[in-house]
Design a protein around this motif. Structure first.
Motif, mmCIF file in Angstrom:
data_model
loop_
_atom_site.group_PDB
_atom_site.id
_atom_site.type_symbol
_atom_site.label_atom_id
_atom_site.label_comp_id
_atom_site.label_asym_id
_atom_site.label_seq_id
_atom_site.Cartn_x
_atom_site.Cartn_y
_atom_site.Cartn_z
ATOM 1 N N SER A 169 0.799 -1.318 0.068
ATOM 2 C CA SER A 169 -0.063 0.105 -0.134
ATOM 3 C C SER A 169 0.898 1.330 -0.005
ATOM 4 N N LEU A 170 1.869 1.234 -0.998
ATOM 5 C CA LEU A 170 2.634 2.248 -1.091
ATOM 6 C C LEU A 170 2.131 3.681 -1.196
ATOM 7 N N LYS A 171 2.589 4.895 -0.620
ATOM 8 C CA LYS A 171 2.099 6.188 -0.976
ATOM 9 C C LYS A 171 3.219 7.090 -1.379
ATOM 10 N N PRO A 172 2.793 8.187 -2.083
ATOM 11 C CA PRO A 172 3.757 9.009 -2.691
ATOM 12 C C PRO A 172 4.793 9.438 -1.580
ATOM 13 N N GLU A 173 4.500 9.710 -0.465
ATOM 14 C CA GLU A 173 5.079 10.262 0.606
ATOM 15 C C GLU A 173 6.070 9.130 1.107
ATOM 16 N N ASP A 174 5.956 7.797 0.714
ATOM 17 C CA ASP A 174 7.098 6.788 1.059
ATOM 18 C C ASP A 174 8.214 7.346 0.305
ATOM 19 N N THR A 175 8.272 7.878 -0.829
ATOM 20 C CA THR A 175 9.380 8.126 -1.868
ATOM 21 C C THR A 175 10.574 8.588 -0.932
ATOM 22 N N ALA A 176 11.358 7.789 -1.136
ATOM 23 C CA ALA A 176 12.967 8.148 -0.350
ATOM 24 C C ALA A 176 13.923 7.148 -0.660
ATOM 25 N N VAL A 177 15.216 7.430 -0.262
ATOM 26 C CA VAL A 177 16.232 6.548 -0.098
ATOM 27 C C VAL A 177 15.976 5.737 0.913
ATOM 28 N N TYR A 178 16.144 4.468 0.883
ATOM 29 C CA TYR A 178 15.765 3.504 2.078
ATOM 30 C C TYR A 178 17.435 2.858 2.199
ATOM 31 N N TYR A 179 17.808 3.098 3.581
ATOM 32 C CA TYR A 179 19.279 2.391 3.981
ATOM 33 C C TYR A 179 18.819 1.490 4.971
ATOM 34 N N CYS A 180 19.894 -0.060 4.720
ATOM 35 C CA CYS A 180 19.767 -0.825 6.026
ATOM 36 C C CYS A 180 20.828 -0.731 7.053
ATOM 37 N N TYR A 181 20.567 -1.103 7.872
ATOM 38 C CA TYR A 181 21.562 -0.712 9.202
ATOM 39 C C TYR A 181 21.826 -1.904 9.968
ATOM 40 N N SER A 182 22.808 -2.233 10.481
ATOM 41 C CA SER A 182 23.062 -3.564 11.277
ATOM 42 C C SER A 182 23.828 -3.167 12.312
#
Length: 120
Positions: free
Chosen positions: A83-96
Motif C-alpha cells: 500500500s505504498l504512498k507517494p510520501e514513502d518516496t525516499a532513499v532507504y538505508y539498511c542498518y546493522s
C-alpha cells in the motif's frame, strides 16, 4: 562488513516492493537490523527495526503497511512494503549492529541506500 541493499524502484501508489539487505564479512553476531529512509530535504529516520530475537518496531507512518523480517542464517533483513504512498518516496538505508568477533564490541554499519519512488 558490507551491507548490500537491493529491491528499490519505481512503483505506482498502492503497489508493493520488497527490499533486501545482506550483510557479509567479519560477522560473529548481529543484534538489531533496521531500515531507515531519507526523503529529499529531510533527515534520515527509522522506518522499522528487528532484534535478534525477532522483536520488531515500526514508525507510526508505516504500521500496518510495512513488515520487517530477518533471516539470521543469511544475515539478511527484508522490508515488505505494501500500500505504498507517494510520501514513502525516499532513499532507504539498511542498518546493522554487528559484533565482528565473539568478545568484541558491537559496531554500526550502513548499506549504500536504495531509491524507492512512488508515483501518484
Amino acid at each position: 562488513v558490507q551491507l548490500q541493499a537491493s529491491g528499490g524502484g519505481l512503483v505506482q501508489a498502492g503497489g508493493s516492493l520488497r527490499l533486501s539487505c545482506a550483510a557479509s564479512g567479519s560477522i560473529s553476531s548481529i543484534a538489531t537490523m533496521a531500515w531507515y529512509c531519507q526523503a529529499p530535504g529531510k533527515q534520515r529516520e527509522l522506518v522499522a527495526g528487528v532484534g535478534s530475537s525477532g522483536s520488531t518496531n515500526y514508525a507510526d507512518s508505516v504500521k500496518g503497511r510495512f513488515t520487517i523480517s530477518r533471516d539470521n542464517a543469511k544475515n539478511t533483513v527484508y522490508l515488505e512494503m505494501n500500500s505504498l504512498k507517494p510520501e514513502d518516496t525516499a532513499v532507504y538505508y539498511c542498518y546493522s549492529n554487528v559484533r565482528n568477533t565473539p568478545a568484541g564490541a558491537f559496531r554500526t554499519y550502513w548499506g549504500q541506500g536504495t531509491l524507492v519512488t512512488v508515483s501518484s
